[in-house]
Design a protein around this motif. Structure first.
Motif: not given
Length: 509
Positions: A263-291
């Motif tokens: 899950s850390g790979a998704g966390l790092l990639s998603s945070q990098a997208a935000l730090r890269g300057g996009c206005g919005l970022a959505s992280w898609a995951l298999p349903g059981q991993l969201v909570l």
């Protein structure tokens, strides 16, 4: 900005001399002055007694001319010829040799007597130039071994003897320079490893070849630095913002990344997208991993796919991801996803059913490599960026890692053109190749970035820049440069780059 092969450099010199009419002797004199300037600066620290090692080609002639300038500046200079001067040497070398005699510079021939290395403060390497091929032999090899063993500082003329000027391959033996003064344009081998590690500091010395000739002769390889980003690619490396901008102005990135164990790979990639300057970022995951991940990054929107019971990506239909990609400005796919049976077909379905720009990284690249018919996949109407490390590139191209590393520029360019994608071949001196044939060699980054997760950050960053409206070529080039620069800033804050971890880069983006 331009980076040339040995053959391209020959054409540039020939065009300057034969068509423009600029005298060859002036090119050589300008080159020699550049070398002499570097030696004079070094002499202020190490001492004023220098030895020039001279080969039979024009590289040797440059060294002889530099020796003359140094004598005029008051340094004590001696010359050692690798081979006995005779009629086989170039006419420029013969002319410069005669000048050296007239200037009263002491010379000898290697092998006639032992060289008293202890007498000298530094060495000028003018043995083998960009036209040399293969490992140095006979007296050239003996001289290189001896000068490296001397532990004296070495300044190389144009390129260290023993490096392949086009690929950066290091032959045995090879000069270990502290400084290389290269002429007119950087040579590819000085920016690619392992050659770059033998060149020391590299200075590009103008010698009278018009810069615009490189464009006219269709040189298509460039240093990736602020100048090329601005002048060639037309991007703002400072990533300025419009005064009246809002979150909708800067795009929405969808990231399909992460799994239970990664899950850390998704966390790092998603945070990098935000730090890269996009206005919005959505992280898609298999349903059981969201909570378990809710609230880890408050700025992220989490999307559970495949139902609440979905434990991994094998339970997520490709159409579910495609539906979430509708209306998004970029899709980043692959970091930490894992592998499962039929995943290449799953990726093909996403490829065919999504329309936004696409960044494929990590496991998505391995899915692509396992797709036997990838060459027949339709070219997407929107851009695709692939971000392989050498191992992944080897799987994509059906090569060993050693074969990938042998000529990274040629391989990246060929693959990008063949598959009409922008390809980022990661590693020391990352290569960005566009379908047009343009290739950019990165100049930022450090060995501390060789740690898990930095590639996930790069994928998210490139996706963010795509979402903000940059072309795939612009986003990949700016992303690679910015990513490396963030790593450099992070490393500078630590006693050792070895302690760097991927998350350190996020605050530096």
């Amino acid at each position: 900005m331009y980076v040339v092969t040995a053959e391209e450099m020959k054409k540039l010199e020939r065009e300057t001399i034969e068509r423009i009419g600029f005298p060859a002797i002036l090119l050589m004199e300008n080159a020699a002055r550049g070398v002499a300037d570097a030696v004079l600066k070094a002499a202020e620290t190490v001492g004023r007694c220098w030895l020039v090692l001279v080969g039979k080609g024009n590289n040797g002639a440059d060294g002889l001319a530099a020796a003359r300038h140094l004598v005029e500046a008051g340094l004590e200079v001696s010359i050692v010829y690798a081979e006995k001067p005779d009629d086989d040497c170039s006419k420029e070398t013969a002319m410069q040799r005669q000048f050296a005699i007239e200037w009263g510079i002491v010379s000898s021939v290697a092998g006639d007597s032992s060289i008293p290395w202890e007498r000298y403060d530094g060495i000028i390497d003018a043995l083998l130039g960009t036209g040399s091929k293969g490992a140095p032999r006979r007296q050239y090899a003996s001289l290189i071994i001896a000068v490296n063993d001397s532990q004296l500082p070495i300044i190389s003329v144009d390129i260290p003897s023993g490096i392949n000027a086009d690929t950066g391959e290091v032959y045995v033996p090879c000069i270990q320079a502290v400084h290389t003064v290269t002429f007119a344009f950087s040579k590819r081998g000085l920016l690619q490893f392992p050659g770059a590690s033998r060149a020391g500091k590299v200075t590009v010395c103008p010698i009278g070849i018009p810069v615009q000739l490189a464009e006219q002769l269709e040189v298509r390889t460039f240093r990736l630095d602020p100048h090329s980003l601005t002048e060639r690619l037309g991007v703002d490396s400072g990533r300025g913002r419009a005064a009246d901008g809002h979150k909708g102005t800067y795009g929405h990135v969808l990231l399909a990344a992460g799994s239970r164990s990664m899950s850390g790979a998704g966390l790092l990639s998603s945070q990098a997208a935000l730090r890269g300057g996009c206005g919005l970022a959505s992280w898609a995951l298999p349903g059981q991993l969201v909570l378990p991940l809710l609230g880890r990054v408050p700025e992220l929107m989490l999307l559970g796919l495949g139902g609440a019971a979905a434990e991994d990506w094998s339970a997520v239909p490709p159409q579910a991801l495609a539906e979430q990609a509708e209306g998004k400005d970029a899709l980043v796919l692959g970091p930490g996803m894992g592998r499962w049976s039929g995943d290449s077909a799953w990726l093909r379905a996403v490829w065919d059913s999504t329309e936004c720009p696409l960044v494929l990284d990590a496991d998505a690249l391995n899915m692509l490599a396992d797709a036997a018919d990838f060459a027949a996949w339709p070219v997407r109407k929107t851009p695709v960026v692939l971000t392989p490390h050498p191992g992944e590139m080897g799987r994509l191209a059906g090569l060993s890692v050693a074969e990938v590393q042998r000529d990274r520029i040629a391989l990246a360019r060929s693959y990008a053109q063949q598959h009409q994608v922008v390809l980022v071949l990661k590693g020391a001196g990352s290569v960005v190749a566009a379908p047009s044939g343009a290739v950019y060699l990165n100049t930022t980054g450090n060995p501390g970035m060789a740690t898990g997760g930095t590639g996930d950050i790069l994928a998210g960053l490139i996706g963010s820049l795509l979402a903000q409206g940059l072309s795939a070529e612009q986003a990949a080039a700016l992303g690679v440069y910015t990513h490396g620069a963030a790593g450099d800033r992070a490393a500078a804050k630590r006693d050792s780059a070895a302690s760097l971890i991927a998350g350190d880069l996020l605050d530096e983006l």
